[in-house]
Design an enzyme around this catalytic site. Structure first.
Site, short mmCIF file in Angstrom:
data_model
loop_
_atom_site.label_atom_id
_atom_site.label_comp_id
_atom_site.label_asym_id
_atom_site.label_seq_id
_atom_site.Cartn_x
_atom_site.Cartn_y
_atom_site.Cartn_z
N CYS A 121 0.68 -1.26 0.06
CA CYS A 121 -0.17 -0.13 -0.10
C CYS A 121 0.91 1.33 0.11
O CYS A 121 2.07 1.12 0.35
CB CYS A 121 -0.99 0.08 1.29
SG CYS A 121 -2.56 1.04 0.83
N LYS A 198 -12.81 -5.15 1.35
CA LYS A 198 -12.17 -4.46 2.55
C LYS A 198 -13.15 -3.20 2.66
O LYS A 198 -13.19 -2.37 1.99
CB LYS A 198 -10.83 -4.21 2.39
CG LYS A 198 -10.19 -3.11 3.33
CD LYS A 198 -8.84 -2.91 3.04
CE LYS A 198 -8.39 -1.80 4.03
NZ LYS A 198 -6.90 -1.60 3.90
N ARG A 220 -11.26 7.41 3.54
CA ARG A 220 -11.20 6.28 2.66
C ARG A 220 -12.28 5.88 1.90
O ARG A 220 -12.51 4.62 1.51
CB ARG A 220 -10.20 5.19 3.22
CG ARG A 220 -8.68 5.90 3.59
CD ARG A 220 -7.93 4.98 3.67
NE ARG A 220 -6.52 5.26 3.86
CZ ARG A 220 -5.57 5.08 4.81
NH1 ARG A 220 -5.99 4.10 5.82
NH2 ARG A 220 -4.46 5.67 5.06
N LYS A 251 -12.10 -8.14 5.16
CA LYS A 251 -11.56 -7.46 6.13
C LYS A 251 -12.47 -6.26 6.61
O LYS A 251 -12.69 -5.55 5.53
CB LYS A 251 -10.06 -7.14 5.74
CG LYS A 251 -9.38 -6.04 6.57
CD LYS A 251 -8.22 -5.48 5.83
CE LYS A 251 -7.75 -4.18 6.80
NZ LYS A 251 -6.43 -3.79 6.23
N SER A 278 -6.96 -4.35 13.90
CA SER A 278 -6.40 -3.74 15.10
C SER A 278 -7.54 -3.61 16.00
O SER A 278 -7.56 -3.61 17.12
CB SER A 278 -5.65 -2.55 14.86
OG SER A 278 -6.41 -1.66 14.01
O1 PB1 Z 1 -5.17 -3.96 11.96
C1 PB1 Z 1 -5.55 -3.07 10.82
O2 PB1 Z 1 -6.15 -2.24 11.57
C2 PB1 Z 1 -5.09 -3.11 9.64
C3 PB1 Z 1 -5.26 -1.93 8.57
C4 PB1 Z 1 -5.05 -2.00 7.26
C5 PB1 Z 1 -3.64 -2.71 7.01
N1 PB1 Z 1 -3.97 -3.58 5.84
C6 PB1 Z 1 -5.31 -0.83 6.60
C7 PB1 Z 1 -6.46 0.09 7.34
C8 PB1 Z 1 -6.65 1.55 6.93
O3 PB1 Z 1 -5.57 2.16 7.40
O4 PB1 Z 1 -7.37 1.82 5.98
C9 PB1 Z 1 -4.23 -0.13 6.12
C10 PB1 Z 1 -4.45 0.43 4.71
N2 PB1 Z 1 -3.50 0.10 3.66
#
Ligand code: PB1
Length: 328
Positions: A121, A198, A220, A251, A278
């Site tokens: 990313c 996602k 986003r 996700k 997270s």
């Molecule tokens: O654990 C997490 O929250 C993952 C977050 C995730 C990482 N793939 C994205 C979340 C976001 O900031 O939109 C990062 C996007 N590239």
């Protein structure tokens, strides 16, 4: 009493209970998300993600060797550059001296059997903190975004990554990456795991704090899926299957079990992953600390629900715990 009314005879014993699941959890179903920073000797605890740290390349052996001993089979790397010049194109993302590429090379040497995936990313590396590139009118520039993501993915494959996983949600990036991998001679050497469905979730906060990847303006919502969008999720999954994804991911996980089930239906011949993000992890830990439930029991209940919905691969910050909790 009607014969058909009696079910309890089928699960009155722990062993017959274990037979009721479609698939039993094993250690190799867990992929551990880890944060790599550009301070080589760093080990910095992440307050918003209890038990998780940002690690420098020089500390990776000390961090991962004990987990490999316990059966850790795969990690997914997230770069957390604190001392780079972030620009409009996310230039540091494929810096050959950056933390991700250095870590791929080191981990390949330190742990030859470990499966190394890399998140792909731009948000951690771009001055604007978004996952794609912008056109002069301020809208996302689809073609250049997909091309830039493909460039970064190929750089990670060249460095030795077994898997690239684009979390950007730019349209057409799966086809662009697959094309770049094939043309670069990695089509049969690097797995393409797509974050296909996602969602623009409120559960990414702790990660963004850990990775310094919050958008500098806006949000986003015009590239991550609306939480209400079951149809869009189904279309995105089908699209990514057709564009050459090798693994499909949903996700976040717990609030989207129905989408995981849809993914299993739509991509029945693909491995299916989900990411317990997270905010989910922090929420579960907070609930246990508040005395709402036992942490281990709840961690199992959430992960077993992902498996019940159809997952074969689970990305979770609880991975180290499951290495202790599972026999195999
Ligand atoms: O654990 C997490 O929250 C993952 C977050 C995730 C990482 N793939 C994205 C979340 C976001 O900031 O939109 C990062 C996007 N590239």
């Amino acid at each position: 009493m009607e014969i058909s009314s009696i079910l309890q005879g089928g699960y009155q014993h722990p062993l017959s209970r274990s037979w009721q699941g479609q698939r039993t959890l094993t250690k190799n179903m867990f992929m551990y998300p880890i944060f790599i920073t550009d301070e080589p000797d760093a080990r910095v605890e992440i307050s918003s993600l209890p038990g998780q740290c940002r690690w420098g390349v020089n500390r990776l052996q000390e961090f991962l060797a004990p987990l490999v001993e316990k059966g850790l089979r795969s990690v997914i790397l997230f770069g957390v550059p604190l001392h780079c010049h972030k620009d409009e194109r996310g230039g540091p993302a494929d810096d050959p001296n950056g933390p991700v590429i250095a870590s791929i090379k080191l981990l390949r040497t330190l742990f030859p059997d470990m499966y190394i995936a890399c998140d792909v990313c731009l948000c951690e590396y771009s001055s604007h903190g978004h996952c794609g590139l912008f056109a002069s009118d301020g809208s996302l520039d689809q073609g250049p975004s997909a091309a830039r993501i493909a460039e970064v993915a190929l750089a990670y494959a060249r460095a030795g990554a077994h898997c690239v996983a684009p979390s950007d949600m730019m349209d057409g990036r799966i086809k662009a990456i697959k094309r770049a991998l094939i043309d670069g001679g990695f089509g049969n050497r690097c797995t393409l795991m797509s974050y296909s469905a996602k969602f623009a979730s409120s559960l990414y906060g702790p990660f963004r704090e850990a990775a310094g990847s919050a958008p500098s303006f806006g949000d986003r919502k015009c590239y991550q899926l609306p939480p209400t969008a079951k149809g869009l999720a189904r279309r995105a999954i089908t699209r990514d299957v057709n564009e050459g994804a090798d693994i499909i991911m949903v996700k976040p996980a717990m609030p989207y079990l129905d989408i995981i089930q849809d993914a299993k239906e739509l991509a029945r011949d693909h491995p299916l992953a989900c990411y317990q993000v997270s905010g989910e992890y922090a929420m579960i830990v907070a609930g246990a600390r508040a005395g709402v439930y036992d942490l281990k029991t709840m961690a199992f209940e959430t992960v077993e629900s992902f498996v019940r919905a159809g997952c074969t691969l689970i990305l979770t910050y609880f991975t180290p715990d499951f290495l202790d909790w599972l026999e195999q």
